[in-house]
Design an enzyme around this catalytic site. Structure first.
Site, PDB file in Angstrom:
ATOM      1  N   ARG A   3       0.758  10.537  13.271  1.00 19.49           N
ATOM      2  CA  ARG A   3       1.852  10.004  12.467  1.00 19.49           C
ATOM      3  C   ARG A   3       2.778   9.189  13.370  1.00 19.49           C
ATOM      4  O   ARG A   3       2.670   9.185  14.580  1.00 19.49           O
ATOM      5  CB  ARG A   3       2.640  11.135  11.792  1.00 19.49           C
ATOM      6  CG  ARG A   3       1.919  11.838  10.648  1.00 19.49           C
ATOM      7  CD  ARG A   3       1.805  10.994   9.399  1.00 19.49           C
ATOM      8  NE  ARG A   3       3.042  10.311   9.052  1.00 19.49           N
ATOM      9  CZ  ARG A   3       4.082  10.887   8.443  1.00 19.49           C
ATOM     10  NH1 ARG A   3       4.030  12.149   8.096  1.00 19.49           N
ATOM     11  NH2 ARG A   3       5.168  10.179   8.161  1.00 19.49           N
ATOM     12  N   CYS A  42      -2.057   8.768  -1.491  1.00 19.73           N
ATOM     13  CA  CYS A  42      -2.413   9.190  -0.137  1.00 19.73           C
ATOM     14  C   CYS A  42      -3.165  10.523  -0.134  1.00 19.73           C
ATOM     15  O   CYS A  42      -3.749  10.903   0.863  1.00 19.73           O
ATOM     16  CB  CYS A  42      -1.153   9.321   0.713  1.00 19.73           C
ATOM     17  SG  CYS A  42      -0.506   7.753   1.302  1.00 19.73           S
ATOM     18  N   ARG A  76       2.344   5.049  17.655  1.00 17.53           N
ATOM     19  CA  ARG A  76       0.911   5.375  17.615  1.00 17.53           C
ATOM     20  C   ARG A  76       0.185   4.723  18.795  1.00 17.53           C
ATOM     21  O   ARG A  76      -0.699   5.319  19.404  1.00 17.53           O
ATOM     22  CB  ARG A  76       0.290   4.917  16.298  1.00 17.53           C
ATOM     23  CG  ARG A  76       0.826   5.664  15.095  1.00 17.53           C
ATOM     24  CD  ARG A  76       0.069   5.314  13.829  1.00 17.53           C
ATOM     25  NE  ARG A  76       0.768   5.787  12.651  1.00 17.53           N
ATOM     26  CZ  ARG A  76       0.206   5.994  11.464  1.00 17.53           C
ATOM     27  NH1 ARG A  76      -1.076   5.753  11.299  1.00 17.53           N
ATOM     28  NH2 ARG A  76       0.912   6.425  10.444  1.00 17.53           N
ATOM     29  N   ARG A 106      -8.550   8.181   3.455  1.00 17.44           N
ATOM     30  CA  ARG A 106      -9.499   7.092   3.202  1.00 17.44           C
ATOM     31  C   ARG A 106     -10.198   6.687   4.496  1.00 17.44           C
ATOM     32  O   ARG A 106     -11.431   6.529   4.542  1.00 17.44           O
ATOM     33  CB  ARG A 106      -8.755   5.888   2.608  1.00 17.44           C
ATOM     34  CG  ARG A 106      -9.583   4.613   2.517  1.00 17.44           C
ATOM     35  CD  ARG A 106      -8.712   3.424   2.145  1.00 17.44           C
ATOM     36  NE  ARG A 106      -7.621   3.221   3.085  1.00 17.44           N
ATOM     37  CZ  ARG A 106      -7.739   2.568   4.245  1.00 17.44           C
ATOM     38  NH1 ARG A 106      -8.909   2.049   4.606  1.00 17.44           N
ATOM     39  NH2 ARG A 106      -6.706   2.425   5.038  1.00 17.44           N
ATOM     40  N   ARG A 107      -9.422   6.519   5.555  1.00 16.98           N
ATOM     41  CA  ARG A 107     -10.006   6.137   6.837  1.00 16.98           C
ATOM     42  C   ARG A 107     -10.864   7.267   7.398  1.00 16.98           C
ATOM     43  O   ARG A 107     -11.956   7.030   7.924  1.00 16.98           O
ATOM     44  CB  ARG A 107      -8.896   5.751   7.824  1.00 16.98           C
ATOM     45  CG  ARG A 107      -8.235   4.423   7.502  1.00 16.98           C
ATOM     46  CD  ARG A 107      -7.005   4.180   8.366  1.00 16.98           C
ATOM     47  NE  ARG A 107      -6.421   2.867   8.115  1.00 16.98           N
ATOM     48  CZ  ARG A 107      -5.167   2.533   8.423  1.00 16.98           C
ATOM     49  NH1 ARG A 107      -4.369   3.419   9.008  1.00 16.98           N
ATOM     50  NH2 ARG A 107      -4.704   1.324   8.156  1.00 16.98           N
ATOM     51  N   LYS A 144       0.825  -1.214   0.000  1.00 18.82           N
ATOM     52  CA  LYS A 144       0.000   0.000   0.000  1.00 18.82           C
ATOM     53  C   LYS A 144       0.858   1.263   0.000  1.00 18.82           C
ATOM     54  O   LYS A 144       0.351   2.351  -0.278  1.00 18.82           O
ATOM     55  CB  LYS A 144      -0.966   0.004   1.183  1.00 18.82           C
ATOM     56  CG  LYS A 144      -0.326   0.151   2.549  1.00 18.82           C
ATOM     57  CD  LYS A 144      -1.402   0.252   3.624  1.00 18.82           C
ATOM     58  CE  LYS A 144      -0.783   0.479   4.994  1.00 18.82           C
ATOM     59  NZ  LYS A 144      -1.806   0.712   6.033  1.00 18.82           N
ATOM     60  N   ASP A 145       2.156   1.137   0.322  1.00 21.33           N
ATOM     61  CA  ASP A 145       3.060   2.288   0.290  1.00 21.33           C
ATOM     62  C   ASP A 145       3.745   2.462  -1.061  1.00 21.33           C
ATOM     63  O   ASP A 145       4.454   3.440  -1.274  1.00 21.33           O
ATOM     64  CB  ASP A 145       4.145   2.143   1.369  1.00 21.33           C
ATOM     65  CG  ASP A 145       3.595   2.274   2.777  1.00 21.33           C
ATOM     66  OD1 ASP A 145       2.564   2.969   2.943  1.00 21.33           O
ATOM     67  OD2 ASP A 145       4.171   1.699   3.704  1.00 21.33           O
TER      68      ASP A 145
END
Length: 322
Positions: free
Chosen positions: A151, A244, A157, A133-134, A85-86
């Site tokens: 971040r 992103c 996190r 997206r989230r 996904k990155d």
């Protein structure tokens, strides 16, 4: 004996998943009589250094791979393990995605301090995520929530959550599973209501296109089912030119085509079902479309076209102009 130098970010998750890949490839090379050893080399990326600004404002997905890709082109390293996904849709000339191993759980999850799931979080709870997206899907499901950027690596996190900076955070299930922290999960969010990122849960093993020796080994490591699913998802992303910067989600599932005589044979016909979404960052509009077909590229293109026909292009243009 050839030594393969593997580039890796310094985060705990990046090191953990890279070491697992190295372990898998070491066994594969031994099983197939290939003379390889592996060495891990840490590389600091721009995305690791800039932690006080959301990804969408400082360049998106490529922030975590550019320095690693340059080291590969300069032959300082031979391959790298990325969270798929990155990885941007287009790779630099001379580099390819040599393998996509079997996918981990692709879903997102909620981790809350109180133990409450998404629908039971208190009114106005502070939820941390830097993913548009989230944020978009959270705001659509719970407009009362206060969604704030967060971040840092997965462990930092979790510390911010524990320290009371947030009531809950959203993370990928795959990362928690790979770290052995799945017991921290409060609720797994179903793709039926909360679509994951393109390629979430999958890894991409990047290498030089002309490295035939290494590519032979990576081809053995490739998981055909995962590769087909993420091809559909990444094609969808490519058509929409997303990253992103914009709220885009997708989830593909490979399934045997029903009622086919070929089903019992080795070459059973398979179909791919892809669901894609584009939404406004405030959750006021969420567009979703699903399509099933036999060719992953065509399925990805079709879902993108359906969304464009429903107004996705306007949403994406507005989001990227902000």
């Amino acid at each position: 004996m050839r030594k393969i130098v593997v580039g890796c970010r310094k985060s705990a998750l990046a090191v953990t998943q890279t070491e697992q890949v190295i372990s898998d490839l070491t066994l594969l090379s031994q099983e197939h009589g290939m003379d390889f050893t592996f060495e891990l080399k840490n590389i600091v990326t721009k995305g690791d250094l800039i932690l006080d600004v959301t990804l969408s404002k400082v360049g998106g997905k490529g922030l975590f791979v550019k320095e690693i890709e340059q080291a590969m082109l300069d032959k300082e390293i031979d391959m790298a393990v990325h969270c798929l996904k990155d990885m941007p849709f287009e790779l630099p000339k001379g580099l390819i995605n040599g393998a996509v191993p079997k996918r981990e759980d692709p879903r997102d999850c909620l981790i809350s301090r109180s133990g409450a799931g998404l629908k039971d979080l208190k009114y106005g709870a502070r939820v941390g995520t830097s993913s548009l997206r989230r944020s978009s899907q959270l705001a659509a499901l719970r407009p009362d929530l206060i969604i704030e950027p967060i971040r840092g690596n997965i462990d930092s996190r979790l510390r911010k959550l524990e320290n009371g900076e947030f009531d809950a955070i959203i993370l990928a299930v795959a990362g928690l599973n790979r770290m052995g922290w799945e017991d921290r999960i409060t609720e797994i969010l179903s793709p039926e209501t909360f679509l994951p990122a393109v390629g979430q849960g999958a890894l991409g093993i990047e290498c030089r296109e002309d490295d035939a020796e290494l590519r032979k080994l990576l081809n053995l490591y490739n998981d055909p089912q995962t590769a087909l699913e993420v091809t559909a998802e990444r094609t969808f992303l490519g058509v929409l030119n997303g990253g992103c910067h914009v709220p885009i989600g997708a989830f593909a599932v490979l399934n045997q085509a029903p009622n086919r005589e070929a089903e019992a044979t080795e070459h059973a016909l398979q179909e791919i079902t892809l669901t894609g979404m584009v939404g406004k960052s405030d959750g006021s509009i969420i567009l979703r479309e699903t399509h099933t077909g036999e060719l992953p590229v065509q399925v990805g293109e079709e879902v993108a076209k359906l969304l464009i026909g429903n107004g996705a292009e306007k949403i994406l243009t507005e989001t990227m102009s902000h």
